[in-house]
Motif scaffolding. Structure first.
Motif, mmCIF file in Angstrom:
data_model
loop_
_atom_site.group_PDB
_atom_site.id
_atom_site.type_symbol
_atom_site.label_atom_id
_atom_site.label_comp_id
_atom_site.label_asym_id
_atom_site.label_seq_id
_atom_site.Cartn_x
_atom_site.Cartn_y
_atom_site.Cartn_z
ATOM 1 N N CYS A 117 0.822 -1.213 0.000
ATOM 2 C CA CYS A 117 0.000 0.000 0.000
ATOM 3 C C CYS A 117 0.858 1.266 0.000
ATOM 4 C CB CYS A 117 -0.935 -0.005 1.192
ATOM 5 S SG CYS A 117 -0.100 -0.275 2.764
ATOM 6 N N CYS A 118 1.991 1.230 0.686
ATOM 7 C CA CYS A 118 2.872 2.397 0.776
ATOM 8 C C CYS A 118 4.314 1.921 0.683
ATOM 9 C CB CYS A 118 2.738 3.119 2.108
ATOM 10 S SG CYS A 118 1.071 3.543 2.613
ATOM 11 N N VAL A 123 2.903 5.955 5.269
ATOM 12 C CA VAL A 123 2.235 4.972 6.113
ATOM 13 C C VAL A 123 0.738 5.257 6.091
ATOM 14 C CG1 VAL A 123 2.936 6.419 8.053
ATOM 15 C CG2 VAL A 123 2.004 4.180 8.514
ATOM 16 N N CYS A 124 -0.072 4.201 6.110
ATOM 17 C CA CYS A 124 -1.516 4.405 6.110
ATOM 18 C C CYS A 124 -2.145 3.400 7.075
ATOM 19 C CB CYS A 124 -2.093 4.231 4.711
ATOM 20 S SG CYS A 124 -2.083 2.523 4.145
ATOM 21 N N CYS A 127 -1.189 -0.385 6.357
ATOM 22 C CA CYS A 127 0.098 -0.957 6.769
ATOM 23 C C CYS A 127 0.334 -0.797 8.272
ATOM 24 C CB CYS A 127 1.275 -0.458 5.935
ATOM 25 S SG CYS A 127 1.430 1.293 5.664
HETATM 26 ZN ZN LIG Z 1 0.139 1.816 3.782
#
Ligand SMILES: [Zn+2]
Length: 399
Positions: A117-118, A123-124, A127
């Motif tokens: 995802c990243c 960062v999201c 994760c």
């Molecule tokens: Zn992420």
């Protein structure tokens, strides 16, 4: 100013933050406990200033000195080092490290091989789940396998977490002891060139690995869906390399390639193929006895920076520092709450000092919770230390 971050404002805001919001008293109590039997003054602090000037071997005797030092230097970054036999200084080369919290540093950049995802500094919410798993596994192991109790979990301000263990036995652990703890917790081995990084052998599985897998299983399908570990051609290729047996690998490859890209469906198909292969080939597949578990661990198990844990002299960012790149506070959290923690709810120096921001009230409340979490750990550490000193005293009287 929602989510705005302007590094230029820090030099004006930091003195206010340090005076009004940084929990100086509880911070000094935490460090004092962790410094015993040596005084607080033998503990190294280090500051990074606005112009990247780096000051090592700073020391304080009490909260008042700490406050003065903060006001005078206004550090952009505040790190904590070891406790020495004497007051440490740049000129003294004969100082010996006597104590240091056992520390763990887990950073999402070490997951770049598996998170999709990243990448890098990003960062999201998706994760962050890797960190949730890491906290749960490490915290359980430290408590149940090692019996540690004074465990502090801190958000590192951007994309990871730090863990500080202050129990006396942890603080006074020697180099080989720290190495042994780090090795015990480390299950993923090998650099970029090694594809299969987890090998559990074929003997009975250690109970701590079994427990880690139970934790991973709570999140595995969710993570599989979020990260789509098996969806694209490249990811599928990387996954296939984890299967050591050629026959099984080509069976899986043929089947999965023809399927739709959903990782969850592909995973379920793989499980079926693995099980029937295992049934048919029995003893011939000894080396793949724990293949499913090995794959789950490779995708989800904590990736520790073991050098930080093994070393005495590794400086680590202090709790309640402000991360200079994000403005976020390095908040203390309860490991069980990591899963409900939202990154946008982490207070920033801006939202804390500017009441007009929409998230300000919520962030101020979250800051109070973080300080309370910190207090809880420090109070129980103080109790444990008092008990230890009393016991030590009684033992010495017995002799
Ligand atoms: Zn992420």
């Amino acid at each position: 100013m929602v989510g705005q971050h302007d590094e230029n404002l820090l030099s004006d805001m930091l003195p206010v933050y340090y005076t009004r919001l940084f929990p100086q008293n509880i911070f000094c109590r935490w460090l004092s406990c962790g410094s015993s039997p040596q005084p607080l003054a033998n503990r190294e602090l280090s500051f990074t200033l606005a112009d990247d000037v780096y000051l090592r071997y700073l020391t304080i005797c009490n909260q008042k000195e700490f406050q003065t030092l903060l006001q005078k230097k206004c550090p952009y970054k505040l790190d904590i080092g070891a406790v020495y036999n004497t007051k440490p200084s740049i000129a003294r080369h004969d100082s010996v490290v006597l104590a240091r919290e056992l520390v763990f540093d887990i950073d999402l950049t070490d997951y770049d091989e598996v998170r999709t995802c990243c990448q890098e500094a990003k960062v999201c919410e998706k994760c962050w789940k890797f960190m949730v798993i890491a906290c749960e596994i490490i915290d359980k192991s430290l408590r149940e396998d090692f019996g540690f109790q004074s465990i502090l979990w801190v958000f590192s301000g951007r994309r990871g977490v730090h863990c500080w263990v202050s129990d006396y036995e942890a603080r006074t652990l020697d180099g080989p002891g720290r190495g042994a703890v780090a090795d015990y917790l480390c299950l993923i081995f090998g650099g970029d060139n090694q594809t299969k990084k987890v090998h559990l052998g074929s003997e009975n599985m250690h109970s701590s690995i079994r427990r880690a897998l139970e934790i991973i299983d709570k999140y595995f399908l969710e993570l599989l869906q979020d990260q789509e570990f098996l969806s694209t051609e490249n990811r599928l290729k990387a996954f296939l390399k984890l299967i050591p047996d050629e026959t099984l690998r080509s069976q899986v490859e043929k089947k999965l390639e023809k399927m739709p890209e959903s990782s969850v469906d592909r995973w379920k198909t793989f499980l079926n193929l693995y099980e029937s292969f295992f049934r048919e080939n029995g003893s011939a597949v000894r080396k793949m006895k724990y293949l499913v578990e090995e794959i789950k661990i490779q995708y989800c198990y904590p990736r520790l920076d073991v050098n930080v844990t093994k070393g005495f002299n590794h400086l680590l960012k202090s709790p309640f520092s402000i991360h200079p790149k994000t403005g976020k506070v390095c908040v203390v959290f309860k490991p069980g709450n990591a899963k409900t923690m939202k990154l946008e709810d982490v207070p920033t120096i801006y939202s804390l000092l500017d009441d007009s921001t929409p998230e300000s009230a919520q962030h101020q409340a979250n800051m109070r919770t973080a300080v309370k979490n910190f207090q809880e750990v420090v109070f129980s550490l103080e109790k444990a230390e008092a008990l230890r000193r009393k016991n030590d005293h009684n033992i010495s009287l017995d002799f």
